[in-house]
Design a protein around this motif. Sequence first.
Motif, PDB file in Angstrom:
ATOM      1  N   ARG A 184      70.476   8.910  47.100  1.00 20.75           N
ATOM      2  CA  ARG A 184      69.607   8.278  46.112  1.00 20.75           C
ATOM      3  C   ARG A 184      68.630   7.357  46.830  1.00 20.75           C
ATOM      4  NH1 ARG A 184      73.561   5.418  42.357  1.00 20.75           N
ATOM      5  NH2 ARG A 184      75.243   6.753  42.940  1.00 20.75           N
ATOM      6  N   ASN A 185      67.477   7.144  46.248  1.00 22.62           N
ATOM      7  CA  ASN A 185      66.454   6.225  46.763  1.00 22.62           C
ATOM      8  C   ASN A 185      65.998   6.594  48.172  1.00 22.62           C
ATOM      9  OD1 ASN A 185      66.813   4.754  44.399  1.00 22.62           O
ATOM     10  ND2 ASN A 185      68.358   3.447  45.325  1.00 22.62           N
ATOM     11  N   CYS A 186      65.843   7.883  48.453  1.00 19.91           N
ATOM     12  CA  CYS A 186      65.425   8.281  49.798  1.00 19.91           C
ATOM     13  C   CYS A 186      64.356   9.364  49.755  1.00 19.91           C
ATOM     14  CB  CYS A 186      66.619   8.723  50.629  1.00 19.91           C
ATOM     15  SG  CYS A 186      67.637   9.993  49.878  1.00 19.91           S
ATOM     16  N   MET A 187      63.455   9.267  48.806  1.00 16.25           N
ATOM     17  CA  MET A 187      62.426  10.287  48.652  1.00 16.25           C
ATOM     18  C   MET A 187      61.497  10.348  49.862  1.00 16.25           C
ATOM     19  SD  MET A 187      62.262  10.844  44.738  1.00 16.25           S
ATOM     20  CE  MET A 187      60.695  11.433  44.599  1.00 16.25           C
ATOM     21  N   ASN A 188      61.182   9.215  50.468  1.00 12.13           N
ATOM     22  CA  ASN A 188      60.246   9.172  51.586  1.00 12.13           C
ATOM     23  C   ASN A 188      60.938   9.006  52.931  1.00 12.13           C
ATOM     24  OD1 ASN A 188      58.132   9.299  49.746  1.00 12.13           O
ATOM     25  ND2 ASN A 188      58.061   7.080  49.522  1.00 12.13           N
ATOM     26  N   GLN A 189      62.218   9.247  52.987  1.00 11.16           N
ATOM     27  CA  GLN A 189      62.984   8.992  54.197  1.00 11.16           C
ATOM     28  C   GLN A 189      63.472  10.301  54.803  1.00 11.16           C
ATOM     29  OE1 GLN A 189      66.303   6.445  53.439  1.00 11.16           O
ATOM     30  NE2 GLN A 189      66.592   5.939  55.578  1.00 11.16           N
ATOM     31  N   VAL A 190      63.062  10.547  56.048  1.00 12.33           N
ATOM     32  CA  VAL A 190      63.502  11.732  56.763  1.00 12.33           C
ATOM     33  C   VAL A 190      64.034  11.271  58.113  1.00 12.33           C
ATOM     34  CG1 VAL A 190      62.793  13.927  57.763  1.00 12.33           C
ATOM     35  CG2 VAL A 190      61.766  13.162  55.636  1.00 12.33           C
ATOM     36  N   ASP A 191      65.283  11.585  58.395  1.00 14.81           N
ATOM     37  CA  ASP A 191      65.913  11.175  59.648  1.00 14.81           C
ATOM     38  C   ASP A 191      66.274  12.391  60.468  1.00 14.81           C
ATOM     39  OD1 ASP A 191      65.875   8.535  58.751  1.00 14.81           O
ATOM     40  OD2 ASP A 191      67.876   8.669  57.896  1.00 14.81           O
ATOM     41  N   ASP A 192      66.213  12.241  61.788  1.00 17.94           N
ATOM     42  CA  ASP A 192      66.774  13.301  62.605  1.00 17.94           C
ATOM     43  C   ASP A 192      68.286  13.078  62.682  1.00 17.94           C
ATOM     44  OD1 ASP A 192      67.155  11.269  64.441  1.00 17.94           O
ATOM     45  OD2 ASP A 192      65.694  12.003  65.880  1.00 17.94           O
ATOM     46  N   ILE A 193      68.984  13.999  63.300  1.00 16.73           N
ATOM     47  CA  ILE A 193      70.455  13.956  63.272  1.00 16.73           C
ATOM     48  C   ILE A 193      70.993  12.719  63.985  1.00 16.73           C
ATOM     49  CG2 ILE A 193      72.547  15.131  64.069  1.00 16.73           C
ATOM     50  CD1 ILE A 193      71.187  17.748  63.411  1.00 16.73           C
ATOM     51  N   LYS A 194      70.450  12.405  65.157  1.00 14.41           N
ATOM     52  CA  LYS A 194      70.948  11.245  65.909  1.00 14.41           C
ATOM     53  C   LYS A 194      70.680   9.943  65.160  1.00 14.41           C
ATOM     54  CE  LYS A 194      70.881  13.398  70.402  1.00 14.41           C
ATOM     55  NZ  LYS A 194      70.434  13.329  71.780  1.00 14.41           N
ATOM     56  N   GLU A 195      69.538   9.856  64.507  1.00 13.50           N
ATOM     57  CA  GLU A 195      69.214   8.674  63.712  1.00 13.50           C
ATOM     58  C   GLU A 195      70.172   8.544  62.535  1.00 13.50           C
ATOM     59  OE1 GLU A 195      65.191   7.082  61.578  1.00 13.50           O
ATOM     60  OE2 GLU A 195      64.974   8.487  63.240  1.00 13.50           O
ATOM     61  N   ARG A 196      70.512   9.659  61.912  1.00  9.23           N
ATOM     62  CA  ARG A 196      71.455   9.655  60.790  1.00  9.23           C
ATOM     63  C   ARG A 196      72.844   9.207  61.248  1.00  9.23           C
ATOM     64  NH1 ARG A 196      72.059  11.709  55.600  1.00  9.23           N
ATOM     65  NH2 ARG A 196      74.108  12.539  55.125  1.00  9.23           N
ATOM     66  N   ILE A 197      73.277   9.681  62.416  1.00 13.15           N
ATOM     67  CA  ILE A 197      74.575   9.267  62.953  1.00 13.15           C
ATOM     68  C   ILE A 197      74.575   7.766  63.213  1.00 13.15           C
ATOM     69  CG2 ILE A 197      76.079   9.443  64.981  1.00 13.15           C
ATOM     70  CD1 ILE A 197      75.413  12.444  65.039  1.00 13.15           C
ATOM     71  N   TYR A 198      73.498   7.255  63.795  1.00 14.77           N
ATOM     72  CA  TYR A 198      73.393   5.821  64.056  1.00 14.77           C
ATOM     73  C   TYR A 198      73.477   5.022  62.749  1.00 14.77           C
ATOM     74  CZ  TYR A 198      71.451   1.330  65.394  1.00 14.77           C
ATOM     75  OH  TYR A 198      71.259  -0.021  65.572  1.00 14.77           O
ATOM     76  N   LYS A 199      72.745   5.448  61.724  1.00  8.52           N
ATOM     77  CA  LYS A 199      72.760   4.748  60.440  1.00  8.52           C
ATOM     78  C   LYS A 199      74.140   4.804  59.792  1.00  8.52           C
ATOM     79  CE  LYS A 199      67.936   5.080  59.015  1.00  8.52           C
ATOM     80  NZ  LYS A 199      67.016   5.614  58.007  1.00  8.52           N
ATOM     81  N   LEU A 200      74.787   5.968  59.849  1.00 13.63           N
ATOM     82  CA  LEU A 200      76.128   6.085  59.271  1.00 13.63           C
ATOM     83  C   LEU A 200      77.097   5.151  59.980  1.00 13.63           C
ATOM     84  CD1 LEU A 200      76.247   9.926  58.690  1.00 13.63           C
ATOM     85  CD2 LEU A 200      76.511   8.192  56.921  1.00 13.63           C
TER      86      LEU A 200
END
Length: 91
Positions: free
Chosen positions: A37-53
């Motif tokens: 939710r609330n991520c219409m303008n947000q695109v992450d690559d895989i490594k960035e997603r792992i870091y955020k998680l």
Amino acid sequence: MRKMALLLAAGLSMLSSVPAFAQASADQKDECLLASRNCMNQVDDIKERIYKLNSEIKKGTRVYTPQELKKLKDKLKETSDVLRALENPDS
């Protein structure tokens, strides 16, 4: 009598600040990672997603419920598996 009135006023002001504190901790949740939710303008690559998680999981139970933490950990494992599969396609 005056002390009692001051104590009552202090108690009421403390009680009225509790909902604001609860809302502030709820705002710290990353709804995009948690429930897409609330991520219409947000695109992450895989490594960035792992870091955020990982960052969100480190916040622990002061921000997330145990069920939400489990969901985040499951998403982290799934994303890590995808990264591993992309890095080693023949294994």
